[in-house]
Motif scaffolding. Structure first.
Motif, short mmCIF file in Angstrom:
data_model
loop_
_atom_site.label_atom_id
_atom_site.label_comp_id
_atom_site.label_asym_id
_atom_site.label_seq_id
_atom_site.Cartn_x
_atom_site.Cartn_y
_atom_site.Cartn_z
N PRO A 51 0.80 -1.23 0.00
CA PRO A 51 0.00 0.00 0.00
C PRO A 51 0.83 1.28 0.00
O PRO A 51 0.53 2.22 -0.73
N ASN A 52 1.91 1.32 0.82
CA ASN A 52 2.70 2.54 0.88
C ASN A 52 3.38 2.86 -0.44
O ASN A 52 3.48 4.01 -0.85
N LEU A 53 3.86 1.81 -1.11
CA LEU A 53 4.53 2.04 -2.40
C LEU A 53 3.50 2.43 -3.46
O LEU A 53 3.78 3.25 -4.35
N ARG A 54 2.30 1.89 -3.33
CA ARG A 54 1.22 2.24 -4.26
C ARG A 54 0.90 3.74 -4.11
O ARG A 54 0.70 4.46 -5.08
N CYS A 55 0.88 4.20 -2.85
CA CYS A 55 0.64 5.63 -2.59
C CYS A 55 1.76 6.48 -3.17
O CYS A 55 1.52 7.53 -3.77
N PHE B 236 3.48 10.40 -7.20
CA PHE B 236 4.39 10.81 -8.26
C PHE B 236 3.60 11.12 -9.54
O PHE B 236 3.80 12.15 -10.17
N LEU B 237 2.66 10.24 -9.88
CA LEU B 237 1.89 10.43 -11.11
C LEU B 237 0.99 11.67 -11.03
O LEU B 237 0.73 12.33 -12.02
N ALA B 238 0.52 11.97 -9.80
CA ALA B 238 -0.33 13.15 -9.62
C ALA B 238 0.52 14.42 -9.49
O ALA B 238 -0.01 15.51 -9.30
N GLN C 69 14.73 4.24 -2.68
CA GLN C 69 15.40 5.03 -3.73
C GLN C 69 15.26 4.32 -5.08
O GLN C 69 14.97 4.94 -6.10
N ASN C 70 15.47 3.00 -5.08
CA ASN C 70 15.34 2.25 -6.33
C ASN C 70 13.91 2.26 -6.85
O ASN C 70 13.68 2.32 -8.05
N PHE C 71 12.96 2.22 -5.93
CA PHE C 71 11.56 2.26 -6.34
C PHE C 71 11.26 3.57 -7.07
O PHE C 71 10.66 3.60 -8.15
N CYS D 118 9.00 4.88 -10.67
CA CYS D 118 8.38 6.20 -10.85
C CYS D 118 9.04 6.91 -12.03
O CYS D 118 8.45 7.03 -13.09
N VAL D 119 10.29 7.30 -11.85
CA VAL D 119 10.96 8.12 -12.87
C VAL D 119 11.17 7.36 -14.19
O VAL D 119 10.71 7.79 -15.25
N ASN D 120 11.82 6.21 -14.13
CA ASN D 120 12.19 5.52 -15.38
C ASN D 120 11.00 4.93 -16.13
O ASN D 120 11.09 4.68 -17.32
#
Ligand SMILES: C[S@@+](CC[C@H](N)C(=O)[O-])C[C@H]1O[C@@H](n2cnc3c(N)ncnc32)[C@H](O)[C@@H]1O
Length: 340
Positions: free
Chosen positions: A10-14, A19-21, A45-47, A52-54
């Motif tokens: 859940p936290n990574l989903r948030c 990031f997308l918003a 950091q890798n996430f 997100c970024v890549n």
């Protein structure tokens, strides 16, 4: 290298949704810290780097990505033992790209707003997530207000998604629609027709782009030019709408009398069901942040003079929190009124 988790946590989903918003960088860093229990672990950091970024369409959001990478690097350098090398590499790559890629002339950015729908709320869709893509403006000072994303329209969209039965199979008419998010929410819950309106030409063009982006340029969702000052009753009533919506439209005292007149005309609409005596009056749902008490009181007085009843339903009809990752959105600042 630490393993990058997917977005099932859940936290990574948030974090990914934030990031997308394009949530402000300080909000994103707070979420990242929360995810990793304090400092930005190598995994987080890798996430951020990989999921997100890549994995984003970098041509739209270069400055945002630069800003996020910079903040993540600074945070990781000051609080962690390991700073992921790829963060520096990607920062340098994007900095170079930014020099070459032409930016959109109008200063529009593409935000992706994810509503986290709990199961069971929405019978019509098996999807757990409604993701809405919106071109928005960063430029509020040059008459671009309708192209920004306002808290009231997030709140009204959450309200629609929380109480889908109020709107499904209904003809819905929105005034001052801005970016068009409310219209996407209405289409999602199965409104039979959605008429989005605005009195600003460039806002309307941006809204049309957004509808196209979300595959909603069908007859079911329409966009119309409607400056309140020139609204005609015959024009307004021809849609035979069941309900009226508006988000963050009570702020300019000069517009208040025109807005009230538009609401008065729109709320005259009565749809006839089977028998002519089975008529149902329209209702309006207006979400607003009261920034100026005087202007809002002026609105209330004008509504009373027009024999409109304004009821505060903020407490009784609380929407679900469908944007838990959006730390920049203060839901407590928004009030919801039912007007009839
Ligand atoms: C603060 S923005 C809110 C936009 C959108 N509802 C939202 O919440 O994100 C106000 C909107 O009302 C529209 N508006 C302001 N005055 C208007 C008028 N006199 N006639 C029609 N639309 C008007 C603006 O163009 C703008 O889109």
């Amino acid at each position: 290298m630490a393993v990058v988790s997917d977005t099932k946590t859940p936290n990574l989903r948030c974090l990914k949704a934030a990031f997308l918003a394009m949530e402000p960088s300080n909000c994103l860093i707070s979420l990242a810290r929360r995810t990793s229990g304090g400092s930005l672990t190598e995994e987080v950091q890798n996430f951020i780097l990989e999921l997100c970024v890549n994995s984003s369409d970098i041509s739209c959001n270069l400055s945002y990505m630069m800003n996020i990478l910079k903040k993540v690097i600074v945070e990781a350098e000051s609080t962690c033992e390991v700073v992921v090398e790829g963060l520096y590499e990607q920062f340098a790559k994007i900095a170079l790209l930014q020099v070459y890629v032409l930016r959109r002339e109008e200063n529009r950015i593409l935000k992706k707003i994810s509503f986290f729908l709990p199961s069971g709320i929405d019978d019509r869709s098996s999807q757990r997530n409604l993701v809405v893509s919106l071109y928005c403006s960063l430029n509020l000072l040059e008459g671009d207000t309708g192209c920004a994303l306002w808290p009231s329209c997030l709140f009204l969209s959450e309200f629609i998604l929380s109480y889908p039965k109020l709107f499904s199979d209904k003809v819905c008419f929105e005034v001052g629609s801005g970016v068009g998010l409310v219209g996407v929410a209405l289409a999602h819950v199965g409104a039979s027709k959605v008429i989005l309106t605005d009195g600003d030409g460039s806002t309307l063009e941006n809204m049309k782009c957004n509808l196209e982006l979300n595959h909603l340029r069908s007859g079911k969702v329409q966009s119309r030019y409607l400056p309140w000052e020139f609204a005609a009753e015959s024009e307004l009533l021809k849609y035979e709408h069941d309900c009226v919506l508006g988000a963050d439209i009570i702020y300019d005292p000069k517009c208040v009398p025109h807005l009230i007149e538009v609401l008065r005309m729109l709320l005259k609409s009565k749809r006839t069901f089977i028998l002519p005596e089975e008529k149902e009056a329209s209702v309006a749902y207006l979400a607003t942040v009261i920034r100026n008490k005087e202007t809002f009181n002026y609105f209330l007085r004008a509504a009373e003079e027009a024999h409109l009843s304004v009821m505060d339903i903020t407490q009784d009809w609380q929407p679900l929190n469908l944007l838990p990752y959006m730390l920049s959105y203060d839901r407590t600042s928004v009030c919801l009124y039912r007007i009839s």
